[in-house]
Design a protein around this motif. Structure first.
Motif, short mmCIF file in Angstrom:
data_model
loop_
_atom_site.label_atom_id
_atom_site.label_comp_id
_atom_site.label_asym_id
_atom_site.label_seq_id
_atom_site.Cartn_x
_atom_site.Cartn_y
_atom_site.Cartn_z
N LEU A 71 0.83 -1.21 0.00
CA LEU A 71 0.00 0.00 0.00
C LEU A 71 0.87 1.26 0.00
CD1 LEU A 71 -3.01 -0.75 2.38
CD2 LEU A 71 -3.12 -0.05 -0.02
N ASN A 72 1.92 1.26 0.80
CA ASN A 72 2.83 2.40 0.83
C ASN A 72 3.41 2.67 -0.56
OD1 ASN A 72 2.48 2.85 3.56
ND2 ASN A 72 4.28 1.69 4.16
N ASN A 73 3.80 1.60 -1.23
CA ASN A 73 4.35 1.74 -2.57
C ASN A 73 3.30 2.25 -3.54
OD1 ASN A 73 6.72 1.05 -4.41
ND2 ASN A 73 5.09 -0.10 -5.39
N ALA A 74 2.08 1.73 -3.41
CA ALA A 74 1.00 2.15 -4.31
C ALA A 74 0.64 3.62 -4.09
CB ALA A 74 -0.23 1.26 -4.10
N ILE A 75 0.65 4.07 -2.84
CA ILE A 75 0.35 5.48 -2.55
C ILE A 75 1.37 6.38 -3.24
CG2 ILE A 75 0.37 7.21 -0.69
CD1 ILE A 75 -0.84 5.05 1.14
N ARG A 76 2.58 5.92 -3.30
CA ARG A 76 3.64 6.72 -3.94
C ARG A 76 3.42 6.86 -5.43
NH1 ARG A 76 10.15 5.26 -3.68
NH2 ARG A 76 10.88 7.03 -4.92
N TYR A 77 2.91 5.81 -6.09
CA TYR A 77 2.87 5.81 -7.55
C TYR A 77 1.47 6.00 -8.14
CZ TYR A 77 7.70 4.27 -7.41
OH TYR A 77 9.05 4.20 -7.19
N THR A 78 0.43 5.91 -7.32
CA THR A 78 -0.91 6.05 -7.87
C THR A 78 -1.19 7.49 -8.27
OG1 THR A 78 -3.21 5.44 -7.52
CG2 THR A 78 -2.10 6.56 -5.71
N ARG A 79 -2.16 7.68 -9.14
CA ARG A 79 -2.59 9.03 -9.50
C ARG A 79 -3.73 9.48 -8.58
NH1 ARG A 79 -1.80 6.69 -14.79
NH2 ARG A 79 -0.05 7.70 -15.85
N ASP B 65 -3.53 -0.03 -8.47
CA ASP B 65 -3.53 1.43 -8.50
C ASP B 65 -3.73 1.89 -9.93
OD1 ASP B 65 -0.90 2.02 -9.91
OD2 ASP B 65 -0.12 0.87 -8.21
N ASP B 66 -3.91 3.20 -10.09
CA ASP B 66 -4.11 3.76 -11.43
C ASP B 66 -2.90 4.56 -11.88
OD1 ASP B 66 -4.34 5.98 -9.82
OD2 ASP B 66 -6.18 6.73 -10.76
N GLY B 67 -1.71 4.13 -11.43
CA GLY B 67 -0.48 4.80 -11.83
C GLY B 67 0.03 4.29 -13.17
N SER B 68 1.33 4.40 -13.38
CA SER B 68 1.93 4.03 -14.66
C SER B 68 2.26 2.54 -14.76
CB SER B 68 3.19 4.86 -14.91
OG SER B 68 4.13 4.67 -13.85
N GLY B 69 2.05 1.77 -13.70
CA GLY B 69 2.25 0.33 -13.75
C GLY B 69 3.68 -0.09 -13.43
N TYR B 70 3.85 -1.40 -13.27
CA TYR B 70 5.17 -1.96 -12.98
C TYR B 70 6.01 -2.01 -14.26
CZ TYR B 70 3.52 -3.54 -8.40
OH TYR B 70 3.03 -3.59 -7.12
N PRO B 71 7.29 -1.66 -14.19
CA PRO B 71 8.16 -1.77 -15.37
C PRO B 71 8.38 -3.23 -15.73
CG PRO B 71 9.44 -1.15 -13.43
CD PRO B 71 7.99 -1.10 -13.03
N ALA B 72 8.79 -3.44 -16.96
CA ALA B 72 8.92 -4.81 -17.49
C ALA B 72 9.87 -5.66 -16.67
CB ALA B 72 9.36 -4.75 -18.95
#
Length: 238
Positions: free
Chosen positions: A142-150, A170-177
């Motif tokens: 959740l902490n990580n998602a809060i950082r990257y979500t929009r 989350d609705d951020g840019s997603g995990y890199p490949a």
């Protein structure tokens, strides 16, 4: 007859401490202190809603404290794993209720950042897992998602092919490949010399692996194919 002189305190040999145990003890104390700090920050936010509710500096303070607290939980868990003192003690849990408890811990921070959140899980979904260990994984995620979500997060749970699947989206840019393709690499010990340890993912993968049933071990998966269009973290428990 000569008498044997008792060695003075300064002459006595002092055994060298087990440094890893000293560090683990210090981490445990810091974790508890940060837990008290986080509780105080929650109380302060509640008391000073008008002044602190959407104050970006206060949100940053609380977020960073949460992040460090999660890091300390992970370090302590990894130490216990290395000492073979960590195991999963599974009990029955109503998963929707469990997820509500996880969101409640972050509710004020989410509101401070203006992030919408919800839970997608049927009330009758039941899981068998160690709630303390899985709570640590969800808190870190959740902490990580809060950082990257929009603007939006979602916790979810479903039963699939004999597995309990708990998700954080989350609705951020997603995990890199390179993270999505890591697979079994997540179970390898972090490489502290590389500058990118993926400590949280290693911890989550190790905690999942501790959960086993009928020869199957838990695992984690990362992808970008969720409902919100961002990253999806999944922990699969047998």
């Amino acid at each position: 007859m000569s008498e044997h002189r008792q060695p003075a305190a300064a002459d006595r040999k002092i055994d060298n401490p087990d440094f890893s145990m000293v560090i683990a003890s210090a981490v445990h104390d810091m974790k508890n202190s940060l837990g008290m700090l986080l509780s105080t920050l929650d109380d302060l936010r509640e008391e000073q809603k008008g002044a602190l509710g959407d104050n970006p500096r206060f949100n940053t303070l609380q977020y960073e404290a949460e992040r460090v607290h999660s890091d300390l939980v992970q370090l302590l868990g990894i130490y216990r794993l290395g000492e073979q003192k960590l195991s999963a003690h599974s009990d029955e849990h109503y998963v929707a209720e469990f997820l509500q408890q996880q969101l409640a811990r972050h509710e004020r921070l989410l509101q401070g950042y203006g992030v919408d959140y919800d839970i997608d899980a049927d009330n009758d979904v039941i899981g068998f897992f160690d709630d303390e260990l899985i709570s640590g994984v969800i808190a870190s995620t959740l902490n990580n998602a809060i950082r990257y979500t929009r603007s939006r997060l979602q916790l979810g749970a479903r039963e699939q092919d004999g597995w309990l699947v708990i998700t954080v989206e989350d609705d951020g840019s997603g995990y890199p490949a390179h993270m999505r393709e890591a697979g079994a690499e997540l179970l390898k010990a972090p490489d502290f010399s590389s500058g990118s340890t993926s400590l949280g993912l290693y911890f989550a993968s190790a905690i999942a692996h501790l959960h086993q049933n009928n020869g199957k071990h838990g695992t984690i998966r990362l992808h970008n194919e969720g409902k919100l269009g961002g990253g999806v973290f999944e922990i699969w428990l047998p």
